[in-house]
Design a protein around this motif. Sequence first.
Motif, PDB file in Angstrom:
ATOM      1  N   LEU A 176       0.835  -1.200   0.000  1.00 54.74           N
ATOM      2  CA  LEU A 176       0.000   0.000   0.000  1.00 54.74           C
ATOM      3  C   LEU A 176       0.869   1.249   0.000  1.00 54.74           C
ATOM      4  CD1 LEU A 176      -2.719  -0.937   2.662  1.00 54.74           C
ATOM      5  CD2 LEU A 176      -2.827  -1.218   0.179  1.00 54.74           C
ATOM      6  N   ASP A 177       0.459   2.229  -0.809  1.00 50.92           N
ATOM      7  CA  ASP A 177       1.170   3.508  -0.865  1.00 50.92           C
ATOM      8  C   ASP A 177       0.151   4.617  -1.057  1.00 50.92           C
ATOM      9  OD1 ASP A 177       3.179   5.338  -0.860  1.00 50.92           O
ATOM     10  OD2 ASP A 177       4.089   4.735  -2.759  1.00 50.92           O
ATOM     11  N   ILE A 178       0.448   5.802  -0.531  1.00 47.90           N
ATOM     12  CA  ILE A 178      -0.429   6.956  -0.659  1.00 47.90           C
ATOM     13  C   ILE A 178       0.258   7.984  -1.546  1.00 47.90           C
ATOM     14  CG2 ILE A 178      -1.585   8.854   0.539  1.00 47.90           C
ATOM     15  CD1 ILE A 178      -1.779   7.089   2.988  1.00 47.90           C
ATOM     16  N   LYS A 226       4.192   1.485   2.640  1.00 47.17           N
ATOM     17  CA  LYS A 226       5.141   2.512   2.225  1.00 47.17           C
ATOM     18  C   LYS A 226       5.075   3.691   3.214  1.00 47.17           C
ATOM     19  CE  LYS A 226       6.944   0.451  -1.282  1.00 47.17           C
ATOM     20  NZ  LYS A 226       6.919   0.973  -2.651  1.00 47.17           N
ATOM     21  N   PRO A 227       6.041   4.648   3.154  1.00 47.21           N
ATOM     22  CA  PRO A 227       6.155   5.687   4.195  1.00 47.21           C
ATOM     23  C   PRO A 227       4.880   6.463   4.490  1.00 47.21           C
ATOM     24  CG  PRO A 227       8.084   5.728   2.786  1.00 47.21           C
ATOM     25  CD  PRO A 227       7.136   4.743   2.164  1.00 47.21           C
ATOM     26  N   SER A 252       2.674   6.639   8.056  1.00 44.37           N
ATOM     27  CA  SER A 252       2.433   7.907   8.744  1.00 44.37           C
ATOM     28  C   SER A 252       0.949   8.142   9.005  1.00 44.37           C
ATOM     29  CB  SER A 252       3.007   9.072   7.923  1.00 44.37           C
ATOM     30  OG  SER A 252       4.394   8.948   7.773  1.00 44.37           O
ATOM     31  N   GLU A 253       0.098   7.697   8.085  1.00 45.29           N
ATOM     32  CA  GLU A 253      -1.331   7.949   8.208  1.00 45.29           C
ATOM     33  C   GLU A 253      -2.088   6.834   8.927  1.00 45.29           C
ATOM     34  OE1 GLU A 253      -2.915  10.634   7.446  1.00 45.29           O
ATOM     35  OE2 GLU A 253      -1.230  11.665   6.496  1.00 45.29           O
ATOM     36  N   LEU A 312      12.081  -0.319   7.825  1.00 45.83           N
ATOM     37  CA  LEU A 312      13.081   0.485   7.116  1.00 45.83           C
ATOM     38  C   LEU A 312      12.843   1.961   7.390  1.00 45.83           C
ATOM     39  CD1 LEU A 312      12.802  -1.485   3.754  1.00 45.83           C
ATOM     40  CD2 LEU A 312      14.320  -1.943   5.663  1.00 45.83           C
ATOM     41  N   ILE A 313      13.845   2.628   7.934  1.00 51.46           N
ATOM     42  CA  ILE A 313      13.721   4.049   8.269  1.00 51.46           C
ATOM     43  C   ILE A 313      14.337   4.871   7.127  1.00 51.46           C
ATOM     44  CG2 ILE A 313      14.325   5.856   9.908  1.00 51.46           C
ATOM     45  CD1 ILE A 313      14.450   3.737  12.055  1.00 51.46           C
TER      46      ILE A 313
END
Length: 213
Positions: free
Chosen positions: A130-132, A158-159, A163-164, A212-213
């Motif tokens: 999933l990615d935004i 994904k990042p 975050s959301e 993964l940062i």
Amino acid sequence: LIRLDDKNLTELNTCFPNLQVLNLIDVRGLKMPMIHLLNLKTFHWTVTDSPSYICIIAPNLLTLRLECRSPYAIYIEAPLCYNLHLAVDHLNAFAVKRFQKLKNVQLECSNIRSLIRKLHRLETVEALTLDIRAGGNSKFNLEVLFCTFPNITSLCFKPRVWSEFEVWCGDIGLKGVKRFCGYLSVIDPLMTFTLVDCMLEECFNCVEISLLI
């Protein structure tokens, strides 16, 4: 660069009936395009503008990558499709006649929650990413996710999704997920690692976890 004066792609379907691999990149000026190719197996379609309706009928299609902005509706008839990558800004309606073999799915959208709800229940999917899209805001929870994808064993955030993402709901946990990959966007370290700690406690069946940062 090729100019394609075929607003609904009717001539394309007629002229290349035995086509197996098709890449339509940066296609513009389409109205109600339909791909109807019986032998097509691999298809990558990038639509730059936003036609009102996109239709894909390909009974032997195995891999589909569809990238578009905001079509009103998408219809797909590809029962053998194994890999699906769908990237849209916004989508009002999504209809699929059959997805009998679908295993790997990657979704990219401005509103992941809304897109997931339009997919209905996909029991064959095992791997999900999933990615935004940039500028999107798409809070959702695991209950919504597993209602649509009840049998996934591999999950990747994904990042922007991380975050959301809202904190795990109750005792839902990660259910049957065996492999989890999260791309961490660390803005508030306390919040991020509190969520990591919570996630690790819920990963009862995981055999591989990548953060993964």
